[in-house]
Design a protein around this motif. Structure first.
Motif, mmCIF file in Angstrom:
data_model
loop_
_atom_site.group_PDB
_atom_site.id
_atom_site.type_symbol
_atom_site.label_atom_id
_atom_site.label_comp_id
_atom_site.label_asym_id
_atom_site.label_seq_id
_atom_site.Cartn_x
_atom_site.Cartn_y
_atom_site.Cartn_z
ATOM 1 N N THR A 17 0.838 -1.197 0.000
ATOM 2 C CA THR A 17 0.000 0.000 0.000
ATOM 3 C C THR A 17 0.873 1.246 0.000
ATOM 4 O O THR A 17 1.872 1.317 0.729
ATOM 5 N N ARG B 162 0.172 4.167 1.116
ATOM 6 C CA ARG B 162 -0.012 4.924 2.361
ATOM 7 C C ARG B 162 0.031 6.434 2.110
ATOM 8 O O ARG B 162 0.772 7.184 2.750
ATOM 9 N N ASP C 280 -5.556 9.975 2.485
ATOM 10 C CA ASP C 280 -6.739 9.315 1.935
ATOM 11 C C ASP C 280 -7.851 10.275 1.535
ATOM 12 O O ASP C 280 -8.983 9.854 1.280
#
Length: 453
Positions: free
Chosen positions: A416, A418, A421
């Motif tokens: 991922t 990261r 978001d």
């Protein structure tokens, strides 16, 4: 009694698979095996090692088994199908909704925004054993059984599609009944009313694709071929091709004008801004969407130096965003789509890596591209980018149906990214769609209609 929507709509179609992948992305789930159970992906992987002379007929029979009995067409209720599409989302208020033509680039954009997409066209596969080269007989079959569907669904148009080049295996076992809503379905209107946040825009995907057709009835057209590697004139010159006498929205990608007007009317009546995204074919949105998502990825702290190239339904929007990659969707592994990828690579900052999928349809169709063609394009125009073809056994293309089960391995092995978001904001998306000039020398949004129309 009407048929279960899951038994009506094709599980392998652009509309159903792109919709299911959007639902998965919005709920934070991976989308392996084109949304099918794991056993289907595993079976495809194992079967792909059989000689194509053995596997091809098996593949066609399994695919053909999805066709519904033509005797049950009167029991198809497309209002229930619309309700199933809308009901697949888990509720809550959304910052925007996409609605209209199938488009894999724009479903990736919807995933980045946290916005649902509702299709305007769906495929009903109808059981019919015939000769893939005899389009005239497919027309006769559609003329006989099509009225059963139309009588039960007065708010749809039927666009029967027979493509002996790209769908040669399947059209020998089924008839492709693509249906387009000619109004905004009640279930969609309810969803828009319940699911849109205040002031959230509605993005109408309006694909202007048209195709010469044989007019069967007021709401029924027959189309030989489809967008891909063969031109309409070349299809019409094939033996047994019915004479075209009209032009109509292209069966798979084109927008029904009544449906588009219904969306516009709903927005005007309910105080939501309508953003018209106008494309001439499914490929046109891919470059602008890639540029938008690349800028957004960098804004969230990513390098945005890796390009993932989905092919038709072979891809995973949520997973592409999870690993911090930039998507450039191709509608089919054909020369025109590869030309679009070439344009993007020539007109974008360099990528370090390009991971390209090739949808495997099992047909040696005209103007399809090979794995070598894709690698050569990336290496020639990718400004040093390293080309990968994950999930594919290149020596088996275009017969490597195991790719359907293998692409999940590529994503599951990637960490991922990261990144922040925060989803893409609608205002930023609308502005970018109105400013990025694509390969046709135009932007996708020239005017934004407000709620006053």
């Amino acid at each position: 009694m009407s048929l279960d929507p899951e038994k009506v709509v094709a599980a392998f179609d652009s509309a159903s698979v792109l919709h299911a992948s959007t639902v998965a992305a919005l709920t934070g789930r991976a989308f392996p095996n084109l949304g099918n159970p794991r056993i289907a992906g595993d079976a495809a992987r194992i079967a792909s090692h059989l000689p194509w002379s053995v596997l091809g007929p098996i593949y066609a029979r399994i695919g053909g088994a999805e066709g519904i009995d033509p005797e049950t067409l009167a029991d198809v209720d497309l209002s229930r199908v619309a309700a199933s599409f809308a009901g697949a989302y888990d509720g809550g208020l959304y910052p925007a909704v996409f609605i209209g033509s199938s488009n894999g680039a724009l479903t990736h954009l919807a995933a980045a925004m946290g916005a649902p997409w509702l299709p305007g066209t769906v495929l009903i596969p109808v059981h019919h054993v015939g000769d893939a080269e005899r389009a005239d007989r497919a027309l006769d079959f559609g003329r006989e059984v099509g009225p059963r569907l139309l009588r039960s669904n007065p708010d749809v148009t039927l666009h029967q599609m027979h493509d002996s080049a790209q769908d040669q295996l399947m059209v020998a076992r089924m008839a492709y009944f693509r249906t387009k809503w000619s109004t905004l379905p009640d279930a969609y209107a309810r969803f828009l009313g319940d699911a849109l946040a205040p002031d959230a825009p509605v993005y109408l995907i309006h694909d202007e694709s048209t195709w010469p057709v044989t007019r069967v009835g007021d709401r029924h057209a027959f189309q030989v071929g489809g967008r891909g590697g063969v031109t309409p004139d070349e299809y019409l010159a094939m033996p047994y091709a019915p004479q075209a006498d009209d032009t109509s929205p292209e069966a798979e990608w084109g927008s029904d004008p009544g449906f588009s007007q219904g969306v516009r009317d709903w927005c005007a009546a309910n105080g939501h801004t309508l953003v018209d995204i106008v494309v001439d074919g499914p490929q046109e949105a891919s470059h602008p969407v890639a540029e938008i998502i690349r800028d957004w990825t960098r804004f969230r702290g990513g390098e945005a130096d890796r390009l993932v190239v989905p092919s038709f339904v072979l891809g995973d929007p949520g997973e592409t965003l999870r690993i911090g990659a930039v998507p450039f969707w191709t509608f089919f592994p054909v020369e025109s789509a590869l030309d679009s990828l070439r344009f993007h690579l020539q007109n974008s900052e360099p990528y370090n890596e390009v991971d390209a999928f090739l949808f495997q349809h099992g047909a040696e169709s005209p103007r399809r591209v090979t794995p070598d063609d894709v690698r050569a394009t990336i290496q020639s125009f990718g400004q040093g980018a390293f080309a990968h073809l994950p999930a594919l056994r290149a020596d088996a293309s275009p017969h490597d149906i195991g790719a359907m089960g293998r692409y999940r391995d590529f994503f599951s092995q990637e960490p991922t990214a990261r990144l922040d978001d925060a989803p893409l904001a609608p205002d930023e998306v609308t502005a970018a769609l109105g400013s990025i000039v694509g390969e046709r020398g135009r932007t996708l949004v020239t005017t934004e209609r407000n709620h006053d129309g």
